[in-house]
Design an enzyme around this catalytic site. Structure first.
Site, short mmCIF file in Angstrom:
data_model
loop_
_atom_site.label_atom_id
_atom_site.label_comp_id
_atom_site.label_asym_id
_atom_site.label_seq_id
_atom_site.Cartn_x
_atom_site.Cartn_y
_atom_site.Cartn_z
N ALA A 10 50.32 47.99 50.10
CA ALA A 10 48.87 47.22 48.72
C ALA A 10 50.37 47.66 48.38
CB ALA A 10 48.29 48.82 48.36
N ARG A 16 48.76 34.52 44.85
CA ARG A 16 47.87 33.82 45.25
C ARG A 16 46.60 33.40 44.51
NH1 ARG A 16 48.03 32.78 51.47
NH2 ARG A 16 49.36 34.65 51.42
N GLY A 78 59.61 42.90 53.08
CA GLY A 78 58.66 42.49 54.40
C GLY A 78 58.03 44.25 54.55
N ASN A 377 2.86 58.08 21.26
CA ASN A 377 3.16 56.31 20.97
C ASN A 377 3.79 55.97 20.00
OD1 ASN A 377 0.68 53.45 22.15
ND2 ASN A 377 1.95 54.00 19.76
#
Length: 457
Positions: A10, A16, A78, A377
């Site tokens: 990661a 890109r 790499g 109510n």
């Protein structure tokens, strides 16, 4: 039992993606890609997970927390170099190591477990996860010998015309004998056009040593896709959403239009729930049986009871009981507790409020930092005035109270059991039990006012 380890790659920046956000943190169905990967690995009961981080290391660690150990790859040289960064944790330990990329959010624990089990059962030193795809352009091809054994993996640019016709590709996920892996990584060279150390070179090193190199082919090529740009991200989102929706439907949930329904990976839904189109259900939401959600409803991190209806509304980080009606166009904000048989109607906003069984606010009200008893109510236009510019204050309305339309309840204030508040009142003091509170100026009619006004003009 063989020791099992995992290394999650990661460290790549992901140029890109063209984003300030670190690549593996881009969400798929509401969860960062790397979190999907680690969640699947966690179900395998591995001895240890090591995540290789680089760009944005702190943000990845913030996301994953103590689910994994971390190694920072300062320079991206790499995949082989990245895995070697974990040598302080894994070098010299017997066992099996699976290496998986953090941008493969669709991989499942079942596939990873099957990969490791085959690797161990055939006593391979290296096993590559492969799959067949219709257009393998750009991928490394898996070349097998006449007996079906892996002979080599050849990259597109190095492949012959015959090799390019091969449909079986290297997915970038591997299983290794751990001791061989770290011994072989010391021999990997960066003598190539990119000047990088490639993990697949370990296969050639193992093969040259006479070790067994195998492949495990998954029939589900969709699992193996890596996300490198926004197009692939959208594709992964579509595929995972489709997988999630199908799992719920097969478990007895009706999703009227799956293409217009977005359900996160951590959502739990019981049988006979109906999800109408345009609904978005995220986070760790649970929904009880026979409930109807939608259309066009958003739920996040909620617990919803049974036989409840929530339509065209937003509910966030709250508890909603059974036999509740919410909407249309209601907004239930965090830390609200809506108990059984409550009714919340159109254009009602509720925040950090507890509404007990049977209470109702049918339209155009704001209830913030309040506690309502049973069978209260709340009339149209009622506001609990909870903020004085510095602090929030609480409104308490006890069982059976009746709040007339367009009443302002200036917190802190208590409306006691069975009390009535007259319409249009602004209440600044507690209202005693079963009292009627009227707090408005007396009406006065000015006869002939309009005629006198017209004469002046």
């Amino acid at each position: 039992m063989t020791n099992r380890f995992a290394v999650v790659l990661a460290a790549g920046k992901g140029t890109r993606m063209k984003s300030k956000l670190y690549k593996v943190l881009h969400p798929v169905c509401g969860k960062p890609m790397v979190q999907h990967v680690v969640d699947q690995l966690n179900t395998l009961e591995l001895d240890q997970i090591i995540t290789i981080v680089g760009h944005g290391a702190e943000t990845v660690q913030d996301q994953l927390g103590d689910q994994t150990a971390y190694v920072v790859q300062e320079e991206q040289l790499g995949t082989g170099h990245a895995v070697r960064m974990a040598d302080s944790y894994l070098e010299g330990k017997p066992g099996t190591t699976v290496v998986v990329c953090g941008d493969t959010p669709l991989l499942t624990s079942d596939t990873l477990n099957e990969l490791m089990e085959q690797h161990e059962s055939v006593q391979a030193k290296v096993t590559v996860l492969t799959t067949d795809i219709t257009d393998p352009t750009g991928y490394g091809r898996v070349i097998r010998d006449g007996q079906g054994h892996v002979e080599k993996i050849v990259e597109e640019k190095d492949a012959s015309s015959d090799e390019k016709s091969v449909k079986e590709i290297n997915t970038g996920t591997y299983c290794f004998d751990n001791e061989l892996l770290f011994e072989s990584l010391k021999q990997v060279s960066n003598d190539n056009s990119q000047g990088e150390y490639y993990l697949p070179d370990v296969l050639e090193i193992a093969k040259n040593q006479g070790e067994k190199v195998a492949a495990f082919k998954t029939p589900n090529d969709e699992e193996t896709i890596g996300v490198n740009d926004r197009v692939a991200l959208a594709n992964a989102e579509r595929l995972l959403r489709d997988r999630i929706n199908k799992e719920h439907m097969r478990a007895g949930v009706t999703i009227v239009d799956p293409q217009q329904t977005y359900i996160g990976p951590d959502v739990s839904i019981e049988a006979d729930v109906i999800i109408e189109p345009g609904s978005v259900i995220k986070g760790e939401t649970t929904i009880g049986a026979d409930t109807v959600i939608g259309p066009h409803t958003e739920l996040k991190d909620c617990q919803i009871g049974e036989r409840t209806l929530i339509k065209q509304s937003v509910v966030t980080e709250s508890h909603v009981g059974s036999d509740v009606q919410i909407g249309p166009f209601a907004h239930i904000r965090p830390d609200s507790y809506i108990q059984d048989e409550v009714k919340i109607g159109n254009f009602v906003e509720v925040k950090k409020t507890n509404m007990a069984k049977g209470s109702k606010a049918s339209h155009l009200s704001y209830l913030g930092d309040a506690k309502l008893g049973k069978d209260v109510n709340v009339g149209c236009g009622v506001i609990t005035v909870n903020y004085d510019g510095r602090k929030k204050h609480k409104t308490i309305i006890e069982d059976g109270a009746f709040i007339g339309c367009n009443a302002n309840l200036i917190a802190p204030v208590r409306i006691e059991e069975g009390a009535y508040v007259a319409a249009g009142s602004t209440i600044t003091k507690d209202v005693p039990e079963k009292a009627l509170s009227i707090a408005r100026s007396r009406q006065e009619n000015k006869e002939g006012y309009v005629e006198r006004l017209n004469k002046r003009s």
